[in-house]
Design a protein around this motif. Structure first.
Motif, short mmCIF file in Angstrom:
data_model
loop_
_atom_site.label_atom_id
_atom_site.label_comp_id
_atom_site.label_asym_id
_atom_site.label_seq_id
_atom_site.Cartn_x
_atom_site.Cartn_y
_atom_site.Cartn_z
N TYR A 73 0.83 -1.21 0.00
CA TYR A 73 0.00 0.00 0.00
C TYR A 73 0.86 1.26 0.00
O TYR A 73 0.65 2.18 -0.80
N TYR A 74 1.86 1.30 0.87
CA TYR A 74 2.70 2.50 0.94
C TYR A 74 3.65 2.59 -0.24
O TYR A 74 4.09 3.68 -0.61
N ARG A 75 3.98 1.46 -0.85
CA ARG A 75 4.76 1.53 -2.08
C ARG A 75 3.95 2.18 -3.19
O ARG A 75 4.47 3.00 -3.97
N LYS A 77 1.62 4.34 -2.69
CA LYS A 77 1.56 5.75 -2.32
C LYS A 77 2.82 6.49 -2.76
O LYS A 77 2.76 7.63 -3.26
N ARG A 78 3.99 5.89 -2.57
CA ARG A 78 5.24 6.52 -2.98
C ARG A 78 5.31 6.68 -4.50
O ARG A 78 5.77 7.71 -5.00
N LYS A 210 5.44 14.24 1.90
CA LYS A 210 4.57 13.08 1.83
C LYS A 210 5.36 11.82 1.50
O LYS A 210 5.06 10.73 2.00
N TYR A 211 6.37 11.95 0.67
CA TYR A 211 7.20 10.79 0.36
C TYR A 211 7.92 10.29 1.60
O TYR A 211 8.05 9.07 1.81
N GLU A 213 6.80 10.58 4.67
CA GLU A 213 5.79 9.94 5.51
C GLU A 213 5.48 8.53 5.01
O GLU A 213 5.34 7.60 5.82
N TYR A 214 5.40 8.35 3.70
CA TYR A 214 5.09 7.02 3.16
C TYR A 214 6.28 6.08 3.22
O TYR A 214 6.10 4.86 3.21
N SER A 215 7.50 6.62 3.28
CA SER A 215 8.68 5.77 3.40
C SER A 215 8.95 5.35 4.83
O SER A 215 9.54 4.29 5.07
N TYR A 217 6.54 5.00 7.38
CA TYR A 217 5.22 4.87 8.00
C TYR A 217 5.27 4.11 9.32
O TYR A 217 4.46 4.35 10.21
#
Length: 619
Positions: A73-75, A77-78, A210-211, A213-215, A217
């Motif tokens: 999911y976070y990948r 997002k990135r 934001k990047y 935050e997603y890296s 998490y």
């Protein structure tokens, strides 16, 4: 063996064969509610019939890996953040390239006397062009008054889309060149310049945050949603994203030369005609191309060909609008947008002026001004006063392409900030421009001489290297110094407003001698470098900057989002004071009818009204 046709089988034989096949090949998935092969219980002893638990029927997939799904999911997002950066960079490049290319082609065509007399008669195109340039260069002076309000009102992404649309509007008005089309569109374009690039700078900075935050998490989950990441944690990603953005942006100068190369160069006279009356170039020149021939077109381009070129430019501008609209995601969550607007429009109007208290911004103002000077000098002072004056108008496009490619490739040098102190790129770019400016003081190339034309391209490429270090270093520095999401739009508005002021000063001083222009450029450069180094010295000594306080959001309408106790979108001030949720407010005290209730008084939120709680105004 001979096959027996199934149509000859009786129904009993067909049913027997079907039962044998079902026994040999069990169903791929068990049927919910059916009895298993071992009776009413499966191998774990849990009933498998209609009495089976609900979790067994609709529960989670048995091989579900929550940690792996979270990582995927976070990948995604990135990857979405990278897509946003590439889309915004491409949209900005296409927009600025179309604008510069159309303006350059328009000014060259309108400069030619024959073109004006044959196609427009006594309409007064030079006067229209002067008013159009005045609208583009003078209108941004007032941008500091409305840019923060527009960005907060529309949002960062929608402000970008609206400004790109205004650029497209300017392109569309060139289908019918009249005073009432060109001048109003130029004024609208001037109003959109600062909001576009301020929102672009804010957008790229937000994407880097934001990047991060997603890296990270997992660290965010451990720290809690109310805790902000460590200061400077997003700086590596910011350096990379700014390098990508300016690598694309500087290509706009090369894209702007495509109409010149593939269309207009076919109609231009050579340098022996256009430079016949030019006597001096370079540091000995005065104004812009003093003595340049009034006719530069051998033949007049057909109106049909002009419409085709303008249609292509309009299509590219429309494509830039679609890129920003369809591929750029939001810079803030909707609840963050609400908080940013809810500080009050009066406060939003005042905060850019209040940030002058910060000594860091005061020390960077000379660099902001120089950043506007050096781009205009590269495109007008050097390109026209040195390049065109010596090599002719037909080589203007290739000179600007050399500048563009040098700046685009050198934007990657901004990544040196990953290993070196942040002052190195800025000081290196300033030092390179200082050497080039001093060299230009003593260089007066002869007109109509092409023996040493490679020197012009080499100097243009070197100037592009300095421009790339300047732009990348300044934007990265602002994103690092001011990483609070409540301040970024104000800071980038101030930055690009000072650039607009510098461009206005260049517009006013276009008729000055070249030595005066170089002197102003040199003084501004030395002052900018000295002021920046003094700012870094103050920060190393531990001097704390004075920043204006961002007011707490005042929400007039309280909805469901303020009922959560753990609200990840509330600001630090709300988190410290423990306010912001309507469920935490105290109820009004009971009192006599008609008297004002004592203590905090508020309207019940929709959730409380749905539960049956009547507000004080309904009692």
């Amino acid at each position: 063996m001979k096959e027996v046709p199934t149509c000859c089988w009786c129904p009993e034989q067909q049913a027997l064969v079907l039962d044998l096949v079902m026994e040999v090949e069990p169903p791929l998935y068990p049927v919910a509610g059916a009895v298993g092969p071992q009776g009413d219980e499966d191998r774990l002893g849990v009933p498998d019939g209609p009495e089976a638990p609900l979790d067994e029927l609709v529960g989670a997939y048995p091989n579900y890996n929550e940690e792996e799904e979270e990582r995927r999911y976070y990948r995604r997002k990135r990857l979405g953040v990278v897509k946003n950066v590439l889309a915004a960079s491409t949209g900005g490049t296409l927009t600025y390239g179309v604008y510069l290319g159309l303006l350059q082609m328009q000014l060259i065509l309108h400069y030619d006397e024959t073109y004006r007399e044959v196609k427009y008669g006594n309409m007064g195109l030079p006067d229209i062009d002067s008013k159009m340039l005045m609208g583009i260069n003078v209108t941004p002076i007032a941008a500091l008054l409305y840019t923060p309000v527009l960005i907060r009102f529309f949002g960062t992404k929608w402000m970008m889309f609206l400004a790109v649309g205004i650029y497209a509007l300017f392109v569309s008005t060139n289908y019918w060149e009249r005073y009432y089309t060109l001048v109003p569109s130029a004024v609208a374009l001037g109003m959109a310049i600062v909001p576009l690039w301020a929102s672009m700078g804010n957008y790229i900075t937000r994407m880097s945050q934001k990047y991060y935050e997603y890296s990270h998490y997992k660290e965010q989950d451990e720290q809690g949603p109310q805790q902000r990441p460590p200061r400077g944690s997003h700086a590596p990603y910011l350096l990379v994203f700014q390098a990508i953005f300016y690598s694309f942006f500087h290509l706009s100068f090369a894209c702007a030369q495509l109409p010149m190369i593939y269309f207009l160069n076919n109609y231009l006279y050579d340098l022996n005609h256009t430079l016949f009356n030019v006597k001096s170039c370079g540091t000995k020149s005065h104004g812009i191309l003093n003595g340049f021939n009034k006719t530069v077109l051998r033949t007049l381009p057909r109106s049909r060909n002009l419409i085709v070129v303008e249609s292509v430019l309009m299509a590219v501008a429309f494509l830039a609008m679609l890129l920003v609209l369809g591929l750029c995601g939001a810079a803030y969550r909707p609840t963050e947008e609400i908080d940013l607007r809810s500080v009050g429009w009066g406060n939003i109007f005042q905060l850019p002026f209040k940030h002058v208290r910060d000594f860091r911004l005061r020390h960077l103002v000379p660099f902001f001004i120089y950043s506007g000077f050096e781009v205009l000098f590269a495109c007008t002072g050097f390109a026209l006063g040195y390049g065109v004056c010596s090599m002719g108008l037909e080589r203007l496009a290739y000179l600007l392409i050399a500048y563009s490619l040098g700046a685009s490739v050198s934007s990657v040098l901004g990544l040196l900030g990953l290993w070196l102190p942040r002052s190195v790129p800025l000081v290196a770019g300033a030092g390179l421009h200082l050497l080039l400016t001093l060299s230009l003081f003593f260089w007066a190339p002869a007109p109509r001489v092409l023996q040493h034309s490679w020197i012009f391209y080499f100097v243009a490429a070197l100037w592009g290297v300095g421009s790339a270090l300047n732009k990348t270093g300044l934007s990265t520095l602002l994103g690092i110094l001011y990483e609070d999401k409540e301040r970024q739009d104000f800071i980038f508005t101030i930055y690009h407003w000072w650039q607009a002021v510098a461009i206005f000063v260049v517009y006013l001083g276009s008729s000055l001698p070249m030595k005066a222009k170089l002197a102003v450029l040199l003084v501004t450069l030395v002052a900018a470098a000295a002021s920046y180094l003094w700012m870094e010295h103050k920060l190393q000594q531990g001097l704390v900057p004075r920043q204006p306080r961002i007011p707490k959001p005042q929400h007039k309408v309280r909805g469901y989002r303020y009922l959560e106790e753990d609200n990840s979108d509330e600001s630090d001030v709300e988190g410290e004071q423990g306010q912001g949720d309507c469920a935490e407010d105290e109820a009004p005290q009971a009192g006599p009818v008609g008297a004002e209730p004592a203590g905090p008084y508020r309207r019940p939120c929709p959730y409380e009204q749905a539960l049956g709680g009547d507000g004080p105004e309904e009692q």
